[in-house]
Design a protein around this motif. Sequence first.
Motif, PDB file in Angstrom:
ATOM      1  N   CYS A  77       0.843  -1.194   0.000  1.00 57.35           N
ATOM      2  CA  CYS A  77       0.000   0.000   0.000  1.00 57.35           C
ATOM      3  C   CYS A  77       0.877   1.243   0.000  1.00 57.35           C
ATOM      4  CB  CYS A  77      -0.914  -0.002   1.227  1.00 57.35           C
ATOM      5  SG  CYS A  77      -1.981   1.453   1.338  1.00 57.35           S
ATOM      6  N   PHE A  78       0.789   2.027  -1.082  1.00 57.82           N
ATOM      7  CA  PHE A  78       1.473   3.317  -1.142  1.00 57.82           C
ATOM      8  C   PHE A  78       0.517   4.360  -0.564  1.00 57.82           C
ATOM      9  CE2 PHE A  78       3.515   1.093  -4.846  1.00 57.82           C
ATOM     10  CZ  PHE A  78       4.767   0.963  -4.254  1.00 57.82           C
ATOM     11  N   ALA A  79       0.676   4.644   0.718  1.00 53.08           N
ATOM     12  CA  ALA A  79      -0.309   5.430   1.463  1.00 53.08           C
ATOM     13  C   ALA A  79       0.118   6.888   1.575  1.00 53.08           C
ATOM     14  CB  ALA A  79      -0.493   4.835   2.852  1.00 53.08           C
ATOM     15  N   PRO A  80      -0.654   7.819   0.993  1.00 59.85           N
ATOM     16  CA  PRO A  80      -0.339   9.242   1.156  1.00 59.85           C
ATOM     17  C   PRO A  80      -0.702   9.719   2.562  1.00 59.85           C
ATOM     18  CG  PRO A  80      -2.240   8.938  -0.300  1.00 59.85           C
ATOM     19  CD  PRO A  80      -1.771   7.587   0.071  1.00 59.85           C
ATOM     20  N   ASN A  81       0.211  10.445   3.178  1.00 54.75           N
ATOM     21  CA  ASN A  81      -0.054  10.928   4.530  1.00 54.75           C
ATOM     22  C   ASN A  81      -0.944  12.172   4.490  1.00 54.75           C
ATOM     23  OD1 ASN A  81       1.664  13.057   3.848  1.00 54.75           O
ATOM     24  ND2 ASN A  81       3.454  12.089   4.787  1.00 54.75           N
ATOM     25  N   ASP A  82      -1.248  12.703   5.663  1.00 54.65           N
ATOM     26  CA  ASP A  82      -2.171  13.836   5.734  1.00 54.65           C
ATOM     27  C   ASP A  82      -1.614  15.070   5.042  1.00 54.65           C
ATOM     28  OD1 ASP A  82      -4.099  12.393   7.028  1.00 54.65           O
ATOM     29  OD2 ASP A  82      -3.514  13.022   9.049  1.00 54.65           O
ATOM     30  N   ASP A  83      -0.307  15.299   5.164  1.00 54.34           N
ATOM     31  CA  ASP A  83       0.284  16.446   4.473  1.00 54.34           C
ATOM     32  C   ASP A  83       0.107  16.323   2.960  1.00 54.34           C
ATOM     33  OD1 ASP A  83       1.083  17.565   6.840  1.00 54.34           O
ATOM     34  OD2 ASP A  83       3.138  16.776   6.737  1.00 54.34           O
ATOM     35  N   ALA A  84       0.202  15.105   2.458  1.00 56.44           N
ATOM     36  CA  ALA A  84       0.006  14.878   1.024  1.00 56.44           C
ATOM     37  C   ALA A  84      -1.405  15.267   0.611  1.00 56.44           C
ATOM     38  CB  ALA A  84       0.279  13.414   0.685  1.00 56.44           C
ATOM     39  N   PHE A  85      -2.387  14.918   1.432  1.00 59.89           N
ATOM     40  CA  PHE A  85      -3.771  15.261   1.101  1.00 59.89           C
ATOM     41  C   PHE A  85      -4.019  16.761   1.207  1.00 59.89           C
ATOM     42  CE2 PHE A  85      -4.854  10.805   1.174  1.00 59.89           C
ATOM     43  CZ  PHE A  85      -5.929  10.733   0.299  1.00 59.89           C
ATOM     44  N   GLU A  86      -3.387  17.413   2.167  1.00 59.64           N
ATOM     45  CA  GLU A  86      -3.560  18.861   2.266  1.00 59.64           C
ATOM     46  C   GLU A  86      -3.063  19.547   0.996  1.00 59.64           C
ATOM     47  OE1 GLU A  86      -5.190  20.467   4.485  1.00 59.64           O
ATOM     48  OE2 GLU A  86      -5.551  18.736   5.794  1.00 59.64           O
ATOM     49  N   LYS A  87      -1.925  19.073   0.460  1.00 54.01           N
ATOM     50  CA  LYS A  87      -1.426  19.616  -0.808  1.00 54.01           C
ATOM     51  C   LYS A  87      -2.389  19.292  -1.946  1.00 54.01           C
ATOM     52  CE  LYS A  87       2.687  17.704  -0.389  1.00 54.01           C
ATOM     53  NZ  LYS A  87       4.069  17.261  -0.716  1.00 54.01           N
ATOM     54  N   TYR A  88      -2.923  18.089  -1.928  1.00 50.85           N
ATOM     55  CA  TYR A  88      -3.862  17.666  -2.969  1.00 50.85           C
ATOM     56  C   TYR A  88      -5.117  18.537  -2.955  1.00 50.85           C
ATOM     57  CZ  TYR A  88      -7.180  14.613  -5.431  1.00 50.85           C
ATOM     58  OH  TYR A  88      -8.125  14.102  -6.288  1.00 50.85           O
ATOM     59  N   PHE A  89      -5.628  18.808  -1.778  1.00 46.08           N
ATOM     60  CA  PHE A  89      -6.809  19.669  -1.671  1.00 46.08           C
ATOM     61  C   PHE A  89      -6.520  21.052  -2.245  1.00 46.08           C
ATOM     62  CE2 PHE A  89      -7.998  17.116   2.367  1.00 46.08           C
ATOM     63  CZ  PHE A  89      -8.603  16.141   1.585  1.00 46.08           C
ATOM     64  N   GLN A  90      -5.383  21.602  -1.865  1.00 42.93           N
ATOM     65  CA  GLN A  90      -5.040  22.952  -2.297  1.00 42.93           C
ATOM     66  C   GLN A  90      -4.811  23.013  -3.807  1.00 42.93           C
ATOM     67  OE1 GLN A  90      -1.674  24.579  -0.231  1.00 42.93           O
ATOM     68  NE2 GLN A  90      -1.830  26.581  -1.204  1.00 42.93           N
ATOM     69  N   GLU A  91      -4.083  22.045  -4.353  1.00 42.50           N
ATOM     70  CA  GLU A  91      -3.767  22.053  -5.784  1.00 42.50           C
ATOM     71  C   GLU A  91      -5.003  21.856  -6.653  1.00 42.50           C
ATOM     72  OE1 GLU A  91      -0.929  18.952  -6.026  1.00 42.50           O
ATOM     73  OE2 GLU A  91       0.743  20.149  -5.245  1.00 42.50           O
ATOM     74  N   ASN A  92      -6.015  21.178  -6.110  1.00 40.93           N
ATOM     75  CA  ASN A  92      -7.205  20.881  -6.898  1.00 40.93           C
ATOM     76  C   ASN A  92      -8.417  21.710  -6.484  1.00 40.93           C
ATOM     77  OD1 ASN A  92      -6.578  18.312  -8.696  1.00 40.93           O
ATOM     78  ND2 ASN A  92      -5.545  18.018  -6.717  1.00 40.93           N
ATOM     79  N   GLY A  93      -8.194  22.696  -5.612  1.00 39.28           N
ATOM     80  CA  GLY A  93      -9.283  23.579  -5.199  1.00 39.28           C
ATOM     81  C   GLY A  93     -10.382  22.867  -4.446  1.00 39.28           C
ATOM     82  N   LEU A  94     -10.019  21.895  -3.623  1.00 41.70           N
ATOM     83  CA  LEU A  94     -11.001  21.117  -2.867  1.00 41.70           C
ATOM     84  C   LEU A  94     -11.047  21.608  -1.426  1.00 41.70           C
ATOM     85  CD1 LEU A  94     -10.096  17.536  -4.171  1.00 41.70           C
ATOM     86  CD2 LEU A  94     -11.883  19.071  -5.016  1.00 41.70           C
ATOM     87  N   SER A  95     -12.248  21.597  -0.865  1.00 41.73           N
ATOM     88  CA  SER A  95     -12.419  22.087   0.504  1.00 41.73           C
ATOM     89  C   SER A  95     -11.942  21.092   1.545  1.00 41.73           C
ATOM     90  CB  SER A  95     -13.893  22.421   0.749  1.00 41.73           C
ATOM     91  OG  SER A  95     -14.704  21.270   0.516  1.00 41.73           O
ATOM     92  N   GLY A  96     -11.914  19.814   1.208  1.00 47.17           N
ATOM     93  CA  GLY A  96     -11.487  18.803   2.167  1.00 47.17           C
ATOM     94  C   GLY A  96     -12.025  17.444   1.802  1.00 47.17           C
ATOM     95  N   ASP A  97     -12.088  16.553   2.784  1.00 45.46           N
ATOM     96  CA  ASP A  97     -12.497  15.171   2.531  1.00 45.46           C
ATOM     97  C   ASP A  97     -13.878  15.074   1.907  1.00 45.46           C
ATOM     98  OD1 ASP A  97     -10.131  14.056   3.611  1.00 45.46           O
ATOM     99  OD2 ASP A  97     -10.908  14.380   5.634  1.00 45.46           O
ATOM    100  N   GLU A  98     -14.766  15.974   2.331  1.00 35.04           N
ATOM    101  CA  GLU A  98     -16.137  15.892   1.829  1.00 35.04           C
ATOM    102  C   GLU A  98     -16.223  16.186   0.332  1.00 35.04           C
ATOM    103  OE1 GLU A  98     -15.234  20.012   3.138  1.00 35.04           O
ATOM    104  OE2 GLU A  98     -15.010  18.011   4.025  1.00 35.04           O
ATOM    105  N   ALA A  99     -15.195  16.825  -0.226  1.00 39.14           N
ATOM    106  CA  ALA A  99     -15.204  17.155  -1.657  1.00 39.14           C
ATOM    107  C   ALA A  99     -14.760  15.980  -2.521  1.00 39.14           C
ATOM    108  CB  ALA A  99     -14.304  18.357  -1.920  1.00 39.14           C
ATOM    109  N   ILE A 100     -14.282  14.934  -1.898  1.00 33.81           N
ATOM    110  CA  ILE A 100     -13.864  13.741  -2.643  1.00 33.81           C
ATOM    111  C   ILE A 100     -15.026  12.765  -2.674  1.00 33.81           C
ATOM    112  CG2 ILE A 100     -12.285  11.779  -2.702  1.00 33.81           C
ATOM    113  CD1 ILE A 100     -10.193  13.477  -1.359  1.00 33.81           C
ATOM    114  N   ASP A 101     -15.539  12.491  -3.869  1.00 31.20           N
ATOM    115  CA  ASP A 101     -16.657  11.553  -3.970  1.00 31.20           C
ATOM    116  C   ASP A 101     -16.144  10.120  -3.933  1.00 31.20           C
ATOM    117  OD1 ASP A 101     -15.619  11.025  -6.514  1.00 31.20           O
ATOM    118  OD2 ASP A 101     -17.047  12.346  -7.519  1.00 31.20           O
ATOM    119  N   SER A 102     -17.070   9.188  -3.904  1.00 25.87           N
ATOM    120  CA  SER A 102     -16.689   7.780  -3.757  1.00 25.87           C
ATOM    121  C   SER A 102     -15.912   7.276  -4.966  1.00 25.87           C
ATOM    122  CB  SER A 102     -17.936   6.915  -3.539  1.00 25.87           C
ATOM    123  OG  SER A 102     -18.823   7.024  -4.646  1.00 25.87           O
ATOM    124  N   LEU A 103     -16.246   7.790  -6.164  1.00 26.93           N
ATOM    125  CA  LEU A 103     -15.544   7.349  -7.367  1.00 26.93           C
ATOM    126  C   LEU A 103     -14.078   7.780  -7.330  1.00 26.93           C
ATOM    127  CD1 LEU A 103     -15.787   5.943 -10.099  1.00 26.93           C
ATOM    128  CD2 LEU A 103     -16.399   8.155 -11.109  1.00 26.93           C
TER     129      LEU A 103
END
Length: 732
Positions: A77-103
């Motif tokens: 499992c190549f697991a992205p840590n929380d800092d990785a997700f914070e960058k992902y949210f910012q780079e993709n203009g996402l508000s947070g976990d709720e902006a990621i759909d199930s797909l």
Amino acid sequence: MRMNTMTRVRILFFLFCVVSIMACRKKSWDEYYGRPSTLAQPIYQVLEARGNFTHFLKCIDKSGYKSTLSAGGYWTCFAPNDDAFEKYFQENGLSGDEAIDSLTAQKIVKYALVYDAYRKDDLTNWQQSSGPDTSIAYKRKTAYYNWVSKEGDSLILAANRNGSYVEADNNNKYIPYFIDNYFAYQGLSSYDYNFFYPKSTYSGFNVANASVITSDIPAENGLIDEIDQVIVPLPSLEQYLNSSDEYSEFRRLLKKVISYQSNANITERNYALTGHTDSVYIKYYDAGNVLGLAFSPNNENYMLATTDAQTDGYGMAIPTNAALIPYESQILEHYKTFDAAPPAVLIALLNAHLWTSSPWPSKLQSSTNSSSETPTFSLSNVIDKKVCSNGFFYGINAVQQANVFRTVYGKPFLDPAYTLMTRALDADIKFSLINPDLKFTMVMMSNKTLIDAGYSYNTDRDAWEYLVPGGTVSSGSIPQSRINRILAASVFLTRNGEMDDLSGEGIVESWNGEYVRYKNNTLFAGGNMDDGTVVHIDSVANTFNGKVIYVDGLLTFSEVAIGAHLGRLANSDPDDYSDFFNYLVKSTIWSNSDSTITGMTAGSPYTIFVPSNAAISDAVRSGLLPGNAATGEPNFAPSVLEDQQAVVQFLQYHILNKNQVATDGKKSGNYVTLYSTLDGDPTSIKITNSVGNMTLTGMSGDVAHVKVSQSNVLCDMAIIHTIDKVLDFRSE
């Protein structure tokens, strides 16, 4: 009947004992078979316990993979840590976990999961049934795959083989990683990584654009590698190509080799998953055969469709529209459209831009495409690059110049007036002619010229045919060999520009060793000399590896026996040839019925040096040949056996065996003659050759000179010269 007190006590005691025994056994069972206290928790629980994977855990929950990663299994499992997700949210203009759909969550999680658990040191092993092969792998198959998607109004599923489809294979995507020991073994460096990922730092263990922060974290059902970037599934080469309109022209051409076929089983499976009743079509590229595309860009598997995709992938170098469209106009000068041209033209263009082995940036210039060609573009032409799930993509502002277009072969290949010549080249010497490191001159043979000469190709019989003048049509191997010989006599290896100027007079050796002469911008081979004809040069066109000459006729080979040629020369030029011929026809090696010479094999090359009459008279006077020593008059039919043998030795010594040598300055050295001594030892003549000048040195050191103006007579696989001296043929 009532149970008495004692009986009750006994029963209770018995039950107590049973329970006690079972409790003891369970304790022993648990101690022996129970979960060891030192065993790591499953992946999901390990991620929870570490505390810095909260976003990834929420993705796992949304994806439906919590139970999978909380139970048995064997994953990396190549697991992205929380800092990785914070960058992902910012780079993709996402508000947070709720902006990621199930797909999206499924894509992130499934692409992070590699089948089987691998430590860092094992990831570079190529997994095979015979055992791992170390340091040659940089990819692994993930749990993610693309399912049916819309293409226009149709439901489409990508083929999972080159030119075919296997239903048991989901066409899973691979994830790339870049590890120090793999790079060291392959001779790569951080340059290769940063070429594709300029914003990332090469750490010695990278997964796509991410760095591994902590590796080999143990879990009950696998291993975890903590990474600092969220990785979404990489596109296939086809998907990336389709993402930019800069490559729309290349996509348009690719569509010409795509076909679709409905699949009932996949349609039923898709209905069960989605409720859609429409037919699902498998999207095929015309690949997997020698006449088709090098590979299918939508195929996530590699060439063997086994685990070989761990070690390599495909490559594409795709020209922009601005580069490709003008190039198409060049190669379609005569055919105008690809639909009018032979299918091989389009396939050649496409395959020139495809690599069957992923070309690393530092090795791009030495790599070869699917047509075994090195790049004609450089890294400075690369304007776009991408590591895809099944290979490397390069967008270029130039085209890959296909050898079948830019070499002398391209002139007939791309011209409908020369399809017969192209067919003949394809069956014989094409792969020599498309070598860009050689230099050729090729005389063109148009369809009309060949047909007028009696040659045609019967597509129903798949065979060449030849109409014998005044006779019938023959088919099969004889016409094939005739056309091959004419073709080979029209191709010349001219490394030093030997045919750049044909306005003078000279002789050149063709591809098959036969010679062709030129004079005042005309050409003539042996058959032309027999007929008294020449081929006139109309024009010349230059190519990357030489030039082609457009002419008004055909260079033909001689079909007259060598002995008959000597007879003709004896009549037309008696001072130079008649005495030699008279010795020949009276000798024991002459066959009067077919004008052949014993010891000479039809179809083999020979050079005949014919001493002039004056030279033969001198040899008679010196006692070398039979005749009147006082007058020099030859005795062509001596009765003495010794003299008869001397004549045969004289004739044979003046014939080079299995070699043609002309006065073109190309061949010098010792050449074996047709004469062997009584002991069976071969004899030779030393030739000193320069353009327009040739001298011969015999075994005794005597020297003869070729009379160039009366020489270079072209015969059937032979050449005849006249010389000014009889060489001493007597062995020591």
